[in-house]
Design an enzyme around this catalytic site. Sequence first.
Site, short mmCIF file in Angstrom:
data_model
loop_
_atom_site.label_atom_id
_atom_site.label_comp_id
_atom_site.label_asym_id
_atom_site.label_seq_id
_atom_site.Cartn_x
_atom_site.Cartn_y
_atom_site.Cartn_z
N VAL A 64 1.29 11.45 -1.47
CA VAL A 64 2.18 12.29 -0.67
C VAL A 64 3.51 12.58 -1.37
O VAL A 64 4.14 13.60 -1.09
CB VAL A 64 2.48 11.68 0.73
CG1 VAL A 64 1.21 11.55 1.55
CG2 VAL A 64 3.20 10.35 0.61
N ASN A 90 2.26 10.01 8.29
CA ASN A 90 2.15 8.59 8.60
C ASN A 90 2.23 7.70 7.36
O ASN A 90 2.62 6.54 7.46
CB ASN A 90 0.84 8.35 9.36
CG ASN A 90 0.45 6.89 9.40
OD1 ASN A 90 0.93 6.12 10.22
ND2 ASN A 90 -0.44 6.47 8.47
N TYR A 155 14.01 0.92 3.47
CA TYR A 155 13.06 1.35 4.51
C TYR A 155 13.81 1.96 5.70
O TYR A 155 13.42 3.02 6.21
CB TYR A 155 12.24 0.14 4.94
CG TYR A 155 11.12 0.42 5.91
CD1 TYR A 155 9.97 1.10 5.53
CD2 TYR A 155 11.21 -0.04 7.23
CE1 TYR A 155 8.94 1.33 6.43
CE2 TYR A 155 10.19 0.18 8.14
CZ TYR A 155 9.05 0.86 7.74
OH TYR A 155 8.04 1.08 8.64
N ALA A 156 14.90 1.31 6.12
CA ALA A 156 15.68 1.82 7.25
C ALA A 156 16.25 3.20 6.93
O ALA A 156 16.20 4.11 7.76
CB ALA A 156 16.81 0.85 7.58
N ALA A 157 16.77 3.36 5.71
CA ALA A 157 17.31 4.66 5.31
C ALA A 157 16.22 5.72 5.34
O ALA A 157 16.43 6.84 5.79
CB ALA A 157 17.92 4.57 3.91
N SER A 158 15.02 5.33 4.88
CA SER A 158 13.93 6.31 4.83
C SER A 158 13.49 6.70 6.24
O SER A 158 13.24 7.87 6.52
CB SER A 158 12.74 5.75 4.04
OG SER A 158 12.00 4.81 4.80
N ILE A 188 3.70 -3.49 14.98
CA ILE A 188 2.32 -3.14 15.26
C ILE A 188 1.42 -3.98 14.35
O ILE A 188 1.69 -4.09 13.15
CB ILE A 188 2.06 -1.64 14.99
CG1 ILE A 188 3.10 -0.75 15.69
CG2 ILE A 188 0.64 -1.26 15.37
CD1 ILE A 188 3.10 -0.82 17.20
N1 LIG Z 1 2.78 -1.72 11.12
C1 LIG Z 1 3.95 -1.69 11.70
O1 LIG Z 1 4.36 -2.64 12.37
C2 LIG Z 1 4.79 -0.44 11.64
C3 LIG Z 1 5.95 -0.41 12.40
C4 LIG Z 1 6.75 0.74 12.36
C5 LIG Z 1 6.37 1.79 11.57
N2 LIG Z 1 5.25 1.73 10.82
C6 LIG Z 1 4.91 2.89 10.01
O2 LIG Z 1 3.61 3.34 10.29
C7 LIG Z 1 3.04 3.94 9.14
C8 LIG Z 1 1.68 3.31 8.85
O3 LIG Z 1 1.86 1.93 8.67
P1 LIG Z 1 0.65 0.89 8.55
O4 LIG Z 1 1.15 -0.36 9.17
O5 LIG Z 1 -0.58 1.49 9.06
O6 LIG Z 1 0.61 0.70 6.95
P2 LIG Z 1 -0.63 0.43 5.99
O7 LIG Z 1 -0.03 -0.09 4.74
O8 LIG Z 1 -1.66 -0.39 6.69
O9 LIG Z 1 -1.24 1.89 5.76
C9 LIG Z 1 -0.53 2.86 5.06
C10 LIG Z 1 -1.52 3.81 4.39
O10 LIG Z 1 -0.77 4.77 3.65
C11 LIG Z 1 -1.36 4.92 2.37
N3 LIG Z 1 -0.35 5.33 1.40
C12 LIG Z 1 0.65 4.58 0.88
N4 LIG Z 1 1.34 5.28 -0.03
C13 LIG Z 1 0.76 6.51 -0.09
C14 LIG Z 1 1.03 7.68 -0.88
N5 LIG Z 1 2.02 7.72 -1.78
N6 LIG Z 1 0.22 8.77 -0.69
C15 LIG Z 1 -0.80 8.73 0.19
N7 LIG Z 1 -1.09 7.64 0.94
C16 LIG Z 1 -0.32 6.55 0.80
C17 LIG Z 1 -1.94 3.57 2.05
O11 LIG Z 1 -2.96 3.66 1.06
C18 LIG Z 1 -2.48 3.12 3.42
O12 LIG Z 1 -3.79 3.57 3.63
C19 LIG Z 1 4.04 3.73 8.02
O13 LIG Z 1 4.81 4.91 7.86
C20 LIG Z 1 4.91 2.62 8.53
O14 LIG Z 1 6.20 2.67 7.99
C21 LIG Z 1 4.44 0.61 10.84
#
Ligand SMILES: NC(=O)c1ccc[n+]([C@@H]2O[C@H](COP(=O)([O-])OP(=O)(O)OC[C@H]3O[C@@H](n4cnc5c(N)ncnc54)[C@H](O)[C@@H]3O)[C@@H](O)[C@H]2O)c1
Lengths: 247, 80
Positions: A64, A90, A155-158, A188
């Site tokens: 991405v 996502n 991460y917070a900034a992003s 989550i």
């Molecule tokens: N899990 C949590 O508690 C939580 C809380 C708040 C926000 N989030 C946000 O939710 C989103 C998903 O989180 P998750 O827990 O499922 O994470 P995860 O690490 O389980 O899944 C993230 C997915 O994104 C893919 N990915 C990473 N870098 C990439 C790139 N450069 N190009 C394409 N794909 C890429 C990874 O291969 C993976 O499949 C994230 O943005 C995360 O910041 C998660």
Amino acid sequence: MKRLEKKIAVITGSARGIGYGIAEHFAAEGAVPIIIDIQQELIDAAIEDLKHDGYTAYGYVADVSDFDQVGNVIKQIIKDHERIDILINNAGITRDSLLLRMKEDDWDKVLQVNVKGTFNFTQKVSRYMLKQKSGVIINIASVIGLMGNAGQSNYAASKGGMIAFSKSIAKELSSRNIRVNSIAPGFIETEMTATLPEQVVKQYQESIPLKRMGSVKDVAKLCIFLASDEASYITGQTINVDGGLVM
Amino acid sequence: MDVFKTVKELIVEELSVDEGQVTMEAKFIDDLGADSLNMVELMMAIEKAFESFNIEISDEEAAEMTTVGDVVKYIKEKIE
Ligand SMILES: NC(=O)c1ccc[n+]([C@@H]2O[C@H](COP(=O)([O-])OP(=O)(O)OC[C@H]3O[C@@H](n4cnc5c(N)ncnc54)[C@H](O)[C@@H]3O)[C@@H](O)[C@H]2O)c1
């Protein structure tokens, strides 16, 4: 009646975790999920699982954060599927470290994937949504983007950046019936949080009013609502799915 | 190449107006009902249509173009 019948939904980072959960729940509501992730094998496994459950899904490899790759992938998706109704940004990563110890690369990588990745996809997809005069964009931010967290300044900034970006784009695209909202999940249960020490998880749970971690389903259900016509008057908002952590 | 004809076709497509409305004097915003997003889309469409001439319209240049004639004149200058 299914709520997302035949909607083409591009979901980034959806080979696993929250993204995969969204793809699965979207498919159950009649949508056609388009899985975007960084590795072909991960995508193949995800598509296999979705097919096994009787769903139709397609996958495309893209980093991405790579502007040109994203442009090419969107072109290909339009060629194959003709339209994009829903975009869910996502894909996201963490590189936690206290400010004083943070490496330049930790900062750059997190902003490149989380913020620039969101920009890349939103810019390329919005072109087609403008022509369609309809579309829904949902950005998966985080409560950390609202409340900050020691050890996660990058991460917070992003995530704060994603929220502010969403609001600006909501304003730019509103006249073409394109809605843009952010979701701020709390803690989550996924691979991302599975690496946390048990002690830390316990502490988190104590601080959550509903006293439990959230599930992928909790996030996916909100996505379905925001992507559906039921939310047709909602744009520019940030909605928390966090058990009451941030009020 | 007939620049006016090509530009007219793009405007009809992008702004959903009748061909007859697209005169050299027509103002994009006042006469053809364009908004700022339409203008960005139109400029992108023009760049694509005249791709072989490598035309890149800056935001400042775009802001100066208020009539169809302005655009036609701009392109003619660029491709000559
Ligand atoms: N899990 C949590 O508690 C939580 C809380 C708040 C926000 N989030 C946000 O939710 C989103 C998903 O989180 P998750 O827990 O499922 O994470 P995860 O690490 O389980 O899944 C993230 C997915 O994104 C893919 N990915 C990473 N870098 C990439 C790139 N450069 N190009 C394409 N794909 C890429 C990874 O291969 C993976 O499949 C994230 O943005 C995360 O910041 C998660």
